[in-house]
Design a protein around this motif. Structure first.
Motif, mmCIF file in Angstrom:
data_model
loop_
_atom_site.group_PDB
_atom_site.id
_atom_site.type_symbol
_atom_site.label_atom_id
_atom_site.label_comp_id
_atom_site.label_asym_id
_atom_site.label_seq_id
_atom_site.Cartn_x
_atom_site.Cartn_y
_atom_site.Cartn_z
ATOM 1 N N ALA A 1 140.698 13.555 -8.965
ATOM 2 C CA ALA A 1 140.305 13.891 -10.635
ATOM 3 C C ALA A 1 141.509 13.224 -11.361
ATOM 4 O O ALA A 1 141.213 12.593 -12.292
ATOM 5 C CB ALA A 1 140.337 15.341 -10.656
ATOM 6 N N ARG A 2 142.925 13.214 -10.830
ATOM 7 C CA ARG A 2 143.975 12.662 -11.808
ATOM 8 C C ARG A 2 144.045 11.227 -11.629
ATOM 9 O O ARG A 2 144.105 10.481 -12.449
ATOM 10 C CB ARG A 2 145.128 13.117 -11.162
ATOM 11 C CG ARG A 2 145.692 14.465 -11.348
ATOM 12 C CD ARG A 2 146.725 15.284 -11.179
ATOM 13 N NE ARG A 2 147.122 15.300 -9.739
ATOM 14 C CZ ARG A 2 146.817 16.189 -8.925
ATOM 15 N NH1 ARG A 2 146.212 17.195 -9.218
ATOM 16 N NH2 ARG A 2 147.089 16.066 -7.559
ATOM 17 N N HIS B 1 140.843 9.945 -13.674
ATOM 18 C CA HIS B 1 141.266 9.976 -15.296
ATOM 19 C C HIS B 1 142.124 8.819 -15.777
ATOM 20 O O HIS B 1 142.308 8.384 -16.769
ATOM 21 C CB HIS B 1 141.935 11.438 -15.719
ATOM 22 C CG HIS B 1 142.216 11.824 -16.894
ATOM 23 N ND1 HIS B 1 143.357 11.576 -17.292
ATOM 24 C CD2 HIS B 1 141.510 11.919 -18.071
ATOM 25 C CE1 HIS B 1 143.592 11.743 -18.855
ATOM 26 N NE2 HIS B 1 142.029 11.930 -19.102
ATOM 27 N N GLN C 1 140.379 14.974 -19.335
ATOM 28 C CA GLN C 1 140.487 15.245 -17.759
ATOM 29 C C GLN C 1 139.649 16.455 -17.287
ATOM 30 O O GLN C 1 139.224 16.380 -16.326
ATOM 31 C CB GLN C 1 142.015 16.188 -17.696
ATOM 32 C CG GLN C 1 142.376 16.280 -16.264
ATOM 33 C CD GLN C 1 142.486 15.402 -15.404
ATOM 34 O OE1 GLN C 1 143.197 14.335 -15.482
ATOM 35 N NE2 GLN C 1 141.821 15.225 -14.294
ATOM 36 N N ARG C 2 139.207 17.211 -18.216
ATOM 37 C CA ARG C 2 138.101 18.526 -17.761
ATOM 38 C C ARG C 2 136.809 17.869 -17.212
ATOM 39 O O ARG C 2 136.356 18.444 -16.442
ATOM 40 C CB ARG C 2 137.978 19.241 -19.077
ATOM 41 C CG ARG C 2 136.945 18.681 -20.308
ATOM 42 C CD ARG C 2 136.736 19.846 -21.263
ATOM 43 N NE ARG C 2 135.739 20.358 -20.836
ATOM 44 C CZ ARG C 2 135.266 21.671 -21.526
ATOM 45 N NH1 ARG C 2 135.872 21.946 -22.491
ATOM 46 N NH2 ARG C 2 134.025 22.408 -20.705
ATOM 47 N N PHE D 1 136.583 15.073 -15.416
ATOM 48 C CA PHE D 1 136.993 14.668 -13.943
ATOM 49 C C PHE D 1 137.113 15.655 -13.167
ATOM 50 O O PHE D 1 136.851 15.834 -11.953
ATOM 51 C CB PHE D 1 138.194 13.608 -14.082
ATOM 52 C CG PHE D 1 137.812 12.546 -14.717
ATOM 53 C CD1 PHE D 1 137.183 11.340 -14.245
ATOM 54 C CD2 PHE D 1 138.243 12.343 -15.853
ATOM 55 C CE1 PHE D 1 136.951 10.073 -14.966
ATOM 56 C CE2 PHE D 1 138.168 11.084 -17.181
ATOM 57 C CZ PHE D 1 137.348 10.237 -16.189
ATOM 58 N N ASP D 2 137.736 16.921 -13.532
ATOM 59 C CA ASP D 2 137.965 18.080 -12.791
ATOM 60 C C ASP D 2 136.531 18.464 -12.612
ATOM 61 O O ASP D 2 136.459 19.059 -11.264
ATOM 62 C CB ASP D 2 138.636 19.164 -13.582
ATOM 63 C CG ASP D 2 140.156 18.766 -13.879
ATOM 64 O OD1 ASP D 2 140.646 17.944 -12.827
ATOM 65 O OD2 ASP D 2 140.797 19.122 -14.772
ATOM 66 N N VAL E 1 134.838 16.320 -9.901
ATOM 67 C CA VAL E 1 135.496 16.194 -8.199
ATOM 68 C C VAL E 1 135.109 17.694 -7.768
ATOM 69 O O VAL E 1 134.728 17.816 -6.416
ATOM 70 C CB VAL E 1 136.907 15.953 -8.231
ATOM 71 C CG1 VAL E 1 137.109 14.584 -8.680
ATOM 72 C CG2 VAL E 1 137.893 17.169 -8.836
ATOM 73 N N TRP E 2 134.959 18.738 -8.512
ATOM 74 C CA TRP E 2 134.679 20.081 -7.879
ATOM 75 C C TRP E 2 133.287 20.341 -7.934
ATOM 76 O O TRP E 2 132.920 21.507 -7.400
ATOM 77 C CB TRP E 2 135.293 21.023 -8.650
ATOM 78 C CG TRP E 2 136.917 21.150 -8.332
ATOM 79 C CD1 TRP E 2 137.998 21.188 -9.473
ATOM 80 C CD2 TRP E 2 137.745 21.143 -7.068
ATOM 81 N NE1 TRP E 2 139.337 21.021 -8.937
ATOM 82 C CE2 TRP E 2 138.932 20.926 -7.559
ATOM 83 C CE3 TRP E 2 137.223 21.259 -5.709
ATOM 84 C CZ2 TRP E 2 140.191 21.176 -6.350
ATOM 85 C CZ3 TRP E 2 138.254 21.482 -4.724
ATOM 86 C CH2 TRP E 2 139.684 21.274 -5.229
ATOM 87 N N LEU F 1 131.719 13.381 -3.618
ATOM 88 C CA LEU F 1 132.825 12.608 -3.824
ATOM 89 C C LEU F 1 133.266 11.933 -2.685
ATOM 90 O O LEU F 1 133.467 12.487 -1.456
ATOM 91 C CB LEU F 1 133.937 13.799 -4.075
ATOM 92 C CG LEU F 1 135.342 13.298 -4.493
ATOM 93 C CD1 LEU F 1 135.424 12.425 -5.674
ATOM 94 C CD2 LEU F 1 136.346 14.446 -4.596
#
Length: 440
Positions: free
Chosen positions: A246-247, A250, A264-265, A267-268, A271-272, A280
């Motif tokens: 995720a990081r 982003h 960022q939220r 991508f979080d 990935v989850w 993923l």
């Protein structure tokens, strides 16, 4: 008789339910889960048209300023710094067009997802063309009611949005426009070996297999609507390989658009798998992610959305093409939507190129007159550009889009201003420097 609503009562059920039900066959970028992940839930407004049989057509809309994300507002889509080869024209005409575009616009496209068609159900519950015409009129009525001078429905495609394009085209003052192109790979092979044989010896080398360098290749699946199916890496449930992915995603998206990157939220959530079905892919070295790809699902279609890497020359092509195509074949998917940008690289690997269409509307007659020649010129030049790309690089067995067939003698492709070497992209997805930088 069609009833048009912009709010929901007991008769229509909750907005989220109606939205989900009408969009079951639409790309995941247009789902409530995507809007929630992007932080857009409170920015959107739902328009709904329903006929006498209770069949709904739904349209999420939202208002954008011209100084936002590059691929949202018509000001940058038509006259942004990457559009020079398609925009160039008489100076006074460009000044008038730029002035007309410097105002808020009502949009139908999904934030950072780049799809914008109407959601109108499937099968017996599918809304008819009359309901879509009413929804199109409601779109413009909402723009007028909110004092929004521009309205744009874009990232539309003939095969998915034909009825909606027809409804929009009937609006008074509608300006049809071609804004880019989208690469789609139709899956019709039984194995990766058969796919490589189909490509032929001259193209086979463009889909390399992963290098045997000791890296660990992981696949994470999430199918639960709330993202409960998680696989944890060595750093625990809040990090691990997905957290690192995720990081990394982003960070790459931020380098592409440092002023207005996706949050960022988003991508979080991706990935989850929170509210979005996704797969993923990660490539790890010493328990650290060096490359990652997130792919969304809808029915039998895969949507390759974001890629991030610290080793593009090593991992991009094996992961985004060889590994993903093999995954699609083994799991019975019929299509991979690779999106815009890097068109030459995608065509070399068997994709077809389809134009990304839109319809622009201006409330003011003077603004409409100022925009009409610009829209016409951009459309003609982009069609010629993408027709030339498709004719030059598309696999011979892949049919040419009908809109490109009408371009009799396309000129040599226009050369776009290159992106920074440190962050080549496909849409918002970083890629190897070999790729042709796209303009969508």
């Amino acid at each position: 008789m069609t009833d048009v609503m912009t709010s929901y009562g007991a008769r229509a059920g909750t907005a989220a339910e109606l939205w989900r039900n009408a969009g079951t066959d639409r790309p995941p970028y247009q789902s409530p889960g995507w809007y929630h992940a992007a932080g857009w839930t409170h920015r959107k407004h739902l328009l709904d048209a329903v006929d006498s049989k209770g069949r709904h057509a739904v349209l999420p809309v939202w208002r954008a300023d011209p100084d936002g994300h590059y691929y949202h507002h018509p000001a940058t889509l038509l006259m942004g710094h990457r559009e020079g080869p398609f925009t160039d024209g008489p100076a006074q005409e460009l000044v008038r067009a730029a002035a007309a575009l410097r105002r808020p616009a009502l949009l139908t496209t999904s934030p950072y997802g780049y799809r914008g068609g109407a959601l109108h159900g499937t099968g017996a519950g599918r809304a008819d063309s009359g309901t879509l015409r009413d929804l199109a009129r409601a779109f413009l009525a909402h723009a007028r009611a909110t004092g929004t001078q521009l309205a744009l429905s874009h990232y539309l495609f003939d095969e998915d949005d034909g009825a909606w394009l027809e409804a929009l085209g009937e609006l008074p003052g509608a300006l049809p426009v071609v804004l880019g192109a989208d690469a789609v790979l139709d899956i019709h092979w039984d194995s990766l070996r058969e796919y490589r044989r189909w490509l032929g010896p001259s193209r086979r080398s463009v889909c390399p297999r992963p290098r045997d360098d000791g890296a660990q290749w992981h696949v994470y699946e999430a199918s639960a609507p709330d993202g409960q199916e998680r696989q944890e890496g060595p750093d625990g449930p809040d990090g691990g390989l997905p957290g690192q992915a995720a990081r990394l995603l982003h960070g790459h998206a931020t380098r592409f658009d440092p002023e207005h990157p996706p949050p960022q939220r988003l991508f979080d959530a991706l990935v989850w798998g929170q509210g979005l079905r996704r797969t993923l892919f990660t490539v790890a070295e010493s328990a650290r992610v060096r490359s990652t790809l997130v792919v969304l699902h809808r029915g039998d279609v895969l949507y390759a959305k974001f890629f991030g890497t610290v080793k593009p020359r090593t991992d991009y092509f094996p992961l985004v093409y060889s590994q993903l195509i093999d995954y699609a074949i083994r799991h019975g998917f019929r299509r991979i939507e690779y999106g815009g940008g890097s068109h030459r690289a995608k065509l070399l690997r068997g994709a077809r190129l389809r134009p990304a269409l839109g319809v622009l509307w201006a409330a003011d007659a003077g603004h409409h007159a100022a925009l009409r020649p610009l829209v016409s010129r951009v459309t003609d030049r982009k069609l010629a550009h993408f027709a030339a790309l498709a004719r030059r690089w598309q696999v011979q067995d892949v049919p040419l889009d009908r809109r490109y067939e009408r371009v009799a003698h396309p000129p040599a492709p226009a050369v776009a201003r290159p992106y920074p070497a440190s962050s080549p992209t496909t849409g918002t997805t970083p890629v190897s420097s070999e790729a042709d930088h796209g303009l969508l």
